[in-house]
Design an enzyme around this catalytic site. Structure first.
Site, mmCIF file in Angstrom:
data_model
loop_
_atom_site.group_PDB
_atom_site.id
_atom_site.type_symbol
_atom_site.label_atom_id
_atom_site.label_comp_id
_atom_site.label_asym_id
_atom_site.label_seq_id
_atom_site.Cartn_x
_atom_site.Cartn_y
_atom_site.Cartn_z
ATOM 1 N N GLY A 1 0.829 -1.204 0.000
ATOM 2 C CA GLY A 1 0.000 0.000 0.000
ATOM 3 C C GLY A 1 0.861 1.250 0.000
ATOM 4 C CG ASN A 2 -0.457 4.648 -1.335
ATOM 5 O OD1 ASN A 2 -1.234 5.316 -0.663
ATOM 6 N ND2 ASN A 2 -0.819 4.109 -2.493
#
Length: 215
Positions: free
Chosen positions: A26-27
């Protein structure tokens, strides 16, 4: 013209691409920009659909809220709304890659090194841009770390959007997790630079630009 009764689909937040049942790629996106855009569009009396990846934020009231996890789920949610949508605002920070194989059970730490094969996720803004009808408008976001203007201008063409909202990782105190942002709006023949502002004010600027130039 105004946004009254316009159907607006907004994507927000990150996507989480599962590695196994407990891990993901993810981020750091919080979703704040997309949620603020949804709030402003709602106040303009638009029919807002907010499609959000994982976020701790509370969605605005009196909108349609769709929660998703992965890039594929986000695309499918956007696609379901495609036919009668007037405006798409792609504010989500969608993961570019996802694991080719998702393990059904937690992967144990057995070796000193571990490799994951990744495959590209679907480019939601580009896919919708290739399909959009003459009356439909779309806006994409670009977060860059270098060659910002050049990369954003390429996205303007490749994604077939009306304009790109560029924000740079070079601007300290903005972008992921921040309450502030500094944007540049890029169109075919014009670049509009804005001062650093809180994200609610940035959302107002973006929506105002959309109303003034395209409606």
């Amino acid at each position: 013209m105004s946004l009254v009764n316009k159907k607006i689909v907004i994507t927000a937040g990150p996507t989480h691409e599962p590695i196994d049942p407990v891990r993901f790629i993810g981020n750091h996106s919080s979703g704040k920009m997309g949620y603020e855009l949804a709030e402003i569009c709602k106040k303009k009396e638009a029919n807002v659909i907010l499609i959000s990846g994982p976020s701790c934020l509370t969605p605005p009231q009196n909108i349609t809220f769709i929660k998703v996890q992965s890039a594929q789920e986000m695309y499918e949610a956007v696609d379901k709304e495609f036919e009668d949508t007037d405006i798409f605002i792609f504010a989500a920070a969608v993961a570019d890659y996802t694991p080719k194989v998702k393990a059904n059970q937690k992967i144990k730490k057995k070796t000193d090194t571990f490799s994951i094969e990744l495959v590209k996720t679907i480019d939601i803004a580009k896919t919708i841009g290739q399909r959009k009808k003459q009356h439909q408008l779309s806006v994409a976001f670009a977060l860059e770390t270098n060659n910002e203007l050049e990369n954003a201008q390429k996205k303007l063409v490749s994604k077939n959007v009306n304009f790109v909202v560029l924000n740079s990782m070079q601007n300290k105190g903005t972008c992921f997790g921040s309450d502030q942002n500094k944007i540049i709006i890029i169109e075919d023949n014009k670049i509009t630079d804005f001062d650093i502002k809180d994200k609610q004010a940035v959302a107002i600027d973006i929506v105002h630009h959309l109303e003034k130039k395209y409606l």
